[in-house]
Write an enzyme that holds these catalytic residues in place. Sequence first.
Site, PDB file in Angstrom:
ATOM      1  N   TYR A 105     -58.267 -27.194 -11.712  1.00 40.99           N
ATOM      2  CA  TYR A 105     -58.867 -27.298 -12.827  1.00 40.99           C
ATOM      3  C   TYR A 105     -58.929 -25.766 -13.467  1.00 40.99           C
ATOM      4  O   TYR A 105     -59.325 -24.732 -12.827  1.00 40.99           O
ATOM      5  CB  TYR A 105     -60.373 -27.737 -12.246  1.00 40.99           C
ATOM      6  N   ASP A 177     -62.329 -29.868  -4.085  1.00 37.73           N
ATOM      7  CA  ASP A 177     -63.169 -30.222  -5.622  1.00 37.73           C
ATOM      8  C   ASP A 177     -62.977 -31.766  -5.701  1.00 37.73           C
ATOM      9  O   ASP A 177     -61.910 -32.126  -5.950  1.00 37.73           O
ATOM     10  CB  ASP A 177     -62.456 -29.437  -6.705  1.00 37.73           C
ATOM     11  N   LYS A 202     -70.120 -34.454 -14.409  1.00 34.02           N
ATOM     12  CA  LYS A 202     -69.206 -35.597 -14.384  1.00 34.02           C
ATOM     13  C   LYS A 202     -69.580 -36.770 -13.912  1.00 34.02           C
ATOM     14  O   LYS A 202     -70.828 -37.482 -14.390  1.00 34.02           O
ATOM     15  CB  LYS A 202     -67.645 -35.286 -14.142  1.00 34.02           C
TER      16      LYS A 202
HETATM   17  C1  LIG Z   1     -65.637 -29.962 -15.213  1.00 31.37           C
HETATM   18  C2  LIG Z   1     -65.066 -29.632 -13.894  1.00 31.37           C
HETATM   19  C3  LIG Z   1     -65.482 -28.564 -13.070  1.00 31.37           C
HETATM   20  C4  LIG Z   1     -66.426 -27.359 -13.724  1.00 31.37           C
HETATM   21  O1  LIG Z   1     -67.503 -27.975 -13.823  1.00 31.37           O
HETATM   22  P1  LIG Z   1     -68.642 -27.351 -14.917  1.00 31.37           P
HETATM   23  O2  LIG Z   1     -69.947 -28.094 -14.762  1.00 31.37           O
HETATM   24  O3  LIG Z   1     -67.992 -27.671 -16.309  1.00 31.37           O
HETATM   25  O4  LIG Z   1     -68.965 -25.774 -14.755  1.00 31.37           O
HETATM   26  C5  LIG Z   1     -64.749 -28.266 -11.845  1.00 31.37           C
HETATM   27  N1  LIG Z   1     -63.819 -28.951 -11.237  1.00 31.37           N
HETATM   28  C6  LIG Z   1     -63.482 -30.091 -12.249  1.00 31.37           C
HETATM   29  C7  LIG Z   1     -62.420 -31.058 -11.706  1.00 31.37           C
HETATM   30  C8  LIG Z   1     -64.053 -30.525 -13.209  1.00 31.37           C
HETATM   31  O5  LIG Z   1     -63.856 -31.687 -13.949  1.00 31.37           O
END
Ligand SMILES: *Cc1c(COP(=O)(O)O)cnc(C)c1O
Length: 380
Positions: A105, A177, A202
């Site tokens: 990311y 992640d 998300k």
């Molecule tokens: C959106 C996202 C992040 C970061 O999250 P934020 O809340 O925007 O700081 C990290 N990893 C992945 C895979 C993401 O989609």
Amino acid sequence: MKPGKKYKLETLAVHAGHGVDAGTGAVTEAIHLSTTFERDADGGYSRGFLYSRNHNPNRNALEAALAALEGGAGGAAFGSGLAAVTAIFQGLAPGDHVVAPADIYHGTANVLKHLFAKWGVTASFIDMKNLDTVRAAMTPQTRIVWIETPSNPLLQCVDIAAIAEMAHAMGARAIADNTFASPVLQQPLALGCDMVMHATTKYLGGRSDVLGGAVVTRLDDEHFAQLRTAQLFGGAVPSPFDCWLVMRSLPTLPYRMQAHCANAQKVAEFLAQHDKVSVTHYPGLPGNPFHALAARQMSGFGGMLSFEVKGGKDAAMALAAHVEIFTRATSLGGVESLIEHRASIEGPQSKTPQGLLRVSVGLEHADDLIDDLAQALTCA
Ligand SMILES: *Cc1c(COP(=O)(O)O)cnc(C)c1O
């Protein structure tokens, strides 16, 4: 729930971290906005709360719920996904090394390259699909191997169990992640990872209305204690309302993920046979190079996909300009379907193909989504 008893994910999603309020009998939890909490007459804090940066009832509830969903020993919630990422790397010291995927990311790459590099933390961004490349990238200074699968935006998958084992053999920790999969579809701790990180922004939030991050740990060890220190001293904590919003969404998570997967599968199958689409990236397609691996380590293929339009950037932009149900926006995991020209948000260094559109498949009816893409493709 009875303490110590094992429950299925759907039950945990509804009940973990939730409880009837002892004082009022309220079935749904209150939002505790108070920043400060009363001391006992003897100066103690027998109720466990002192100051909201340290602990807050809504944050405790969210952390307990996420730990239960990922099968971990504890959780720590943050004000954004990248605040969670930052707190993890704050546990490193100058000279420490991180192995990370080349298609990580882009925000996580920015944290490593622009915040931690100048503190002497080095990182190698490599193709983690090849286990020999991972082994070759590791040094005696490697402390963390970062895993992100499926990846963004090409939905490439890597073997979590094999990489975690390799990290441990070299004395490093494996951290995943798990934002794209959610704990419903993939459980990195059970596959050997030491920690799992989420952008709760998300799928966990699920409504595109709250920014948040979290880390769940397999063991309540010194690394988790260090992360807590980064959380409490660094102070990048989520607000009580933000915690409450994520908690509100968790009970529906298993059912939302089922529907996201079913819709994404149908949309991917439609795109894969369309003559204006050169390639569709979705691990649920039988011809996808990651299909077998994803089937092994995931219980569903997820709601994210991307595809490349013949005709490059102009064709992709024209398609995106003509959608009627999809919204042209970044982010993912909400109930509404989003479409995004990924190379433009990633900036000039982006290696993402110019004809690529990334789709977060929402919870509308799949037929309507497919009709919308079909009419927009006539403009591409
Ligand atoms: C959106 C996202 C992040 C970061 O999250 P934020 O809340 O925007 O700081 C990290 N990893 C992945 C895979 C993401 O989609």
